[in-house]
Design an enzyme around this catalytic site. Structure first.
Site, PDB file in Angstrom:
ATOM      1  N   GLY A 118       4.655   2.307 -35.367  1.00 58.92           N
ATOM      2  CA  GLY A 118       5.499   3.247 -34.621  1.00 58.92           C
ATOM      3  C   GLY A 118       6.857   3.484 -35.259  1.00 58.92           C
ATOM      4  N   ASP A 244      -2.876  18.678 -38.548  1.00 59.85           N
ATOM      5  CA  ASP A 244      -1.964  18.101 -37.549  1.00 59.85           C
ATOM      6  C   ASP A 244      -0.506  18.190 -37.993  1.00 59.85           C
ATOM      7  OD1 ASP A 244      -3.062  16.129 -39.459  1.00 59.85           O
ATOM      8  OD2 ASP A 244      -1.636  14.758 -38.553  1.00 59.85           O
TER       9      ASP A 244
HETATM   10  P1  AMP Z   1       1.666  11.858 -40.982  1.00 59.24           P
HETATM   11  O1  AMP Z   1       0.825  11.766 -42.230  1.00 59.24           O
HETATM   12  O2  AMP Z   1       3.026  11.216 -41.097  1.00 59.24           O
HETATM   13  O3  AMP Z   1       1.736  13.238 -40.445  1.00 59.24           O
HETATM   14  O4  AMP Z   1       0.921  10.959 -39.887  1.00 59.24           O
HETATM   15  C1  AMP Z   1      -0.420  11.128 -39.511  1.00 59.24           C
HETATM   16  C2  AMP Z   1      -0.682  10.399 -38.223  1.00 59.24           C
HETATM   17  O5  AMP Z   1      -0.414   9.008 -38.360  1.00 59.24           O
HETATM   18  C3  AMP Z   1       0.136  10.869 -37.032  1.00 59.24           C
HETATM   19  O6  AMP Z   1      -0.652  10.792 -35.886  1.00 59.24           O
HETATM   20  C4  AMP Z   1       1.282   9.878 -37.010  1.00 59.24           C
HETATM   21  O7  AMP Z   1       1.844   9.764 -35.729  1.00 59.24           O
HETATM   22  C5  AMP Z   1       0.562   8.598 -37.419  1.00 59.24           C
HETATM   23  N1  AMP Z   1       1.481   7.631 -38.053  1.00 59.24           N
HETATM   24  C6  AMP Z   1       2.039   7.691 -39.283  1.00 59.24           C
HETATM   25  N2  AMP Z   1       2.814   6.614 -39.516  1.00 59.24           N
HETATM   26  C7  AMP Z   1       2.761   5.845 -38.396  1.00 59.24           C
HETATM   27  C8  AMP Z   1       3.343   4.609 -38.012  1.00 59.24           C
HETATM   28  N3  AMP Z   1       4.156   3.928 -38.821  1.00 59.24           N
HETATM   29  N4  AMP Z   1       3.041   4.132 -36.782  1.00 59.24           N
HETATM   30  C9  AMP Z   1       2.228   4.789 -35.959  1.00 59.24           C
HETATM   31  N5  AMP Z   1       1.643   5.961 -36.254  1.00 59.24           N
HETATM   32  C10 AMP Z   1       1.894   6.486 -37.462  1.00 59.24           C
HETATM   33 MG    MG Z   2       2.174  14.316 -39.059  1.00 57.91          MG
END
Ligand code: AMP
Ligand code: MG
Length: 488
Positions: A118, A244
Site C-alpha cells: 500500500g 487500468d
Molecule cells: P500500477 O502499475 O502502479 O498502475 O499498479 C497496478 C496495480 O497494482 C494497481 O491496482 C495498484 O493499486 C497496485 N499496486 C501497485 N503497487 C502497489 C503497492 N505497493 N501496494 C499495493 N498495491 C499496489
Molecule cells: Mg495504475
C-alpha cells in the site's frame, strides 16, 4: 460524493494509514490555487493541518469533505492480458475539493492491495509529482500533483527505501478499468450508473444524443486519441499503458516508469520491465487504440440497451474507427506547429516523417532539436545552419533543410513571429530522467532543494530561463540510460 458508485462491491471506506513524523518534500502552489488552498509566503499552506491530512494521518475529521475516504474496485488488462480485479491498491480518494478529487497515493493498504504494502517510495513519488506539474505546464492533459509528504518509515523494494505520499488531484480518477470491471461481472446496472454519472459530470453534451452511451464512448476515445498525439509530439513515453492506467477523461495518469526522449529512438522503451517493448514510444498510439477497443467491448451492454447485439457491435466498431483519424489530425497539427507551419500542405507529412527518421538515424536529442528548429532563418544558406551538425549523414539532412527552407518560404509569417510561435510549442525544458534522478538522490539525503528548483524550471518549460540553461541540455553519456521499472 466523488465516486459515483456506493456499496462494498464498488468502493470500500478506507482511512489512510499513518506515516511517522511526516514532513514536506514538495508542494505545488499552482495546484493549491486550483483547489483554493490558501498558501503562505513560504509557499506552503497557511493551515498546518494540511501536512497531517496529506500524510494520511487520520485528520479527515478536521476536513468534513474528507470524512468518507474510499478505495475503489477496478479491473484491467496488463501487458495485453486480462488481469482480473485490481483496484486502488495504494491510492485513497479523500473526496472533493473545488470540483476536483483529492487522492493520496501510497497512503497504506486497502481491500485491493493484494500482495502489496500500500506504500509508495520517495523516488517514485517525486517522479510523479514533478512530471504531473511539468506536463500541466506543457499543456498536456494530466492529473495534477499537490504535494509529496515524506517520512523516515522504511519500505522494502529491491533495497530498503523510505515511504512517501503523493497527493494528486484530478476532476476524476475513473479509469477504463472501472468499466471493464463491471462488464466482466456482467453488471449492466453498475455500468449504467458509471456512464450516467460521467455524462452528467464530465460529458454533458452526450445527454442530448439519442445514443448517449455511444457518444460517451466516442468522446472518451477521441480525448485519448488527442492525448496520445500530444505525447508523441512532446516526446513523452508513458511506460505502462495498461487499461487500468487509462483515464476516462483523456488525462495522463499513473506516472510510473515514464520518460521523455533524450537521444531520439523511435522504438525507445522507457520501462525496464517491458521486455517485449509493448509500450515502446512508437507503439503508444496503437496501444491506446487497443485500450479503446477494450473500452468499447466493456460498454457493449450499454449500447445493447437500444440495439440488437450485432447492431451494437457494428456501432461501436465504427465508432472505434474514428480513433486513428482523430489521432492523425492531432499528430499532424502538433508536428506542423512544431515545424512552424501555419498552413497545411500535403507534403508536410513526408517532411515531418523524414526529419524523424533522420533524427532516429543519428540519435539526435529530441527536445533540443525541435527547440533549435525555431532559430532557423528562412533565407539562410543550408551550410550555415548549425543544427546540421547534430546529424551523422550531412548529405541527407542538407537535402531535408533545403526542402524545409523552401516550405517556410511559402508561409506568409515573418521569421520573428514564426520563431516566437514555435517557442510556445517546442519546450526548452522537460523532465529528463537524469534531472529527476539527481533531484531524487539529493532528496534521499534530505535535501529537497533540487526538487523545488526543478518544479520552478519545469513550470515554465517554454521560457528561455538563461540562468537554467544547463537544465535544457542533453544528458552526458554516463547518466543517459538510468533504468526505471514498475516496482515503486
Ligand atoms: P500500477 O502499475 O502502479 O498502475 O499498479 C497496478 C496495480 O497494482 C494497481 O491496482 C495498484 O493499486 C497496485 N499496486 C501497485 N503497487 C502497489 C503497492 N505497493 N501496494 C499495493 N498495491 C499496489
Ligand atoms: Mg495504475
Amino acid at each position: 460524493m466523488a465516486f459515483p458508485l456506493q456499496g462494498d462491491d464498488a468502493a470500500r471506506r478506507t482511512p489512510p494509514s499513518e506515516i511517522s513524523n511526516p514532513y514536506w518534500v514538495a508542494f505545488s502552489k499552482s495546484c493549491a490555487e486550483l483547489i483554493n488552498i490558501p498558501v503562505a509566503n513560504n509557499d506552503l499552506p497557511t493551515d498546518h493541518k494540511w501536512l497531517e491530512l496529506l500524510a494520511g494521518n487520520s485528520l479527515e475529521t478536521e476536513f468534513h469533505q474528507f470524512s468518507n475516504p474510499l478505495a475503489t474496485a477496478y479491473s484491467g488488462h496488463q501487458f495485453g492480458v486480462w488481469a482480473g480485479q485490481l483496484g486502488d491498491g495504494r491510492a485513497i480518494l479523500l473526496g472533493d475539493i473545488a470540483s476536483q478529487e483529492l487522492q493520496l497515493k501510497g497512503a497504506g493498504k486497502t481491500a485491493y492491495s493484494r500482495m502489496g504494502d500500500g506504500r509508495a517510495v520517495l523516488r517514485s513519488s517525486i517522479r510523479e509529482f514533478l512530471c504531473s506539474e511539468a506536463m500541466h505546464a506543457l499543456g498536456i492533459p494530466t492529473s495534477r500533483a499537490l504535494a509529496v509528504v515524506g517520512s523516515k518509515m522504511s519500505v522494502m523494494r529491491e533495497t530498503r527505501e523510505t515511504a512517501a505520499v503523493c497527493a494528486r488531484v484530478a476532476p476524476s480518477f475513473i479509469r477504463i478499468g472501472h468499466f471493464e470491471h463491471y462488464s466482466s461481472l456482467e453488471n449492466t446496472g453498475r455500468l449504467k450508473e458509471l456512464a450516467d454519472d460521467l455524462i452528467e459530470k464530465h460529458y454533458p453534451e452526450c445527454h442530448n444524443s439519442i445514443e448517449p452511451y455511444l457518444e460517451l464512448f466516442k468522446s472518451m476515445s477521441n480525448k485519448n486519441a488527442t492525448l496520445v498525439a500530444k505525447w508523441q509530439a512532446v516526446g513523452f513515453c508513458h511506460g505502462v499503458l495498461n487499461s487500468d492506467n487509462i483515464s476516462v477523461l483523456g488525462l495522463t495518469i499513473d506516472y510510473g516508469p515514464f520518460g521523455f526522449l533524450d537521444q531520439f529512438q523511435i522504438d525507445h522503451i522507457c520501462n525496464h520491465s517491458d521486455h517485449s517493448g509493448r509500450y515502446a514510444f512508437h507503439r503508444q498510439p496503437q496501444i491506446m487504440h487497443w485500450n479503446m477497443a477494450c473500452l468499447a467491448s466493456a460498454m457493449l451492454p450499454l449500447v445493447e440497451l437500444n440495439h440488437s447485439s450485432v447492431e451494437a457491435q457494428e456501432l461501436l466498431k465504427s465508432a472505434l474507427e474514428s480513433f486513428p483519424i482523430i489521432f492523425a489530425e492531432e499528430w499532424q497539427k502538433g508536428f506542423r506547429d512544431k515545424l512552424g507551419l501555419q498552413t497545411a500542405e500535403e507534403m508536410d507529412i513526408r517532411l515531418i516523417e523524414r526529419l524523424l527518421q533522420l533524427m532516429h538515424d543519428s540519435g539526435v536529442d529530441y527536445t533540443s532539436l525541435f527547440r533549435s528548429l525555431g532559430d532557423i532563418d528562412k533565407d539562410a544558406a543550408v551550410v550555415n545552419i548549425s543544427l546540421r551538425d547534430h546529424f551523422i549523414d550531412r548529405g541527407t539532412i542538407d537535402l531535408w533543410l533545403q526542402d524545409y527552407l523552401a516550405r517556410l518560404s511559402r508561409e506568409s509569417v515573418d521569421d520573428e513571429t514564426r520563431q516566437a510561435l514555435m517557442n510556445t510549442v517546442n519546450p526548452k525544458y522537460v523532465l529528463r530522467n537524469h534531472l529527476a534522478q539527481r533531484a531524487i538522490e539529493l532528496a534521499q539525503q534530505d535535501d529537497f532543494s533540487e526538487v523545488h528548483k526543478l518544479l520552478k524550471i519545469l513550470s515554465n518549460p517554454f521560457g528561455e530561463q538563461p540562468e537554467h540553461h544547463q537544465y535544457s541540455q542533453a544528458p552526458a553519456d554516463h547518466v543517459r540510460a538510468i533504468p526505471v521499472s514498475c516496482s515503486s
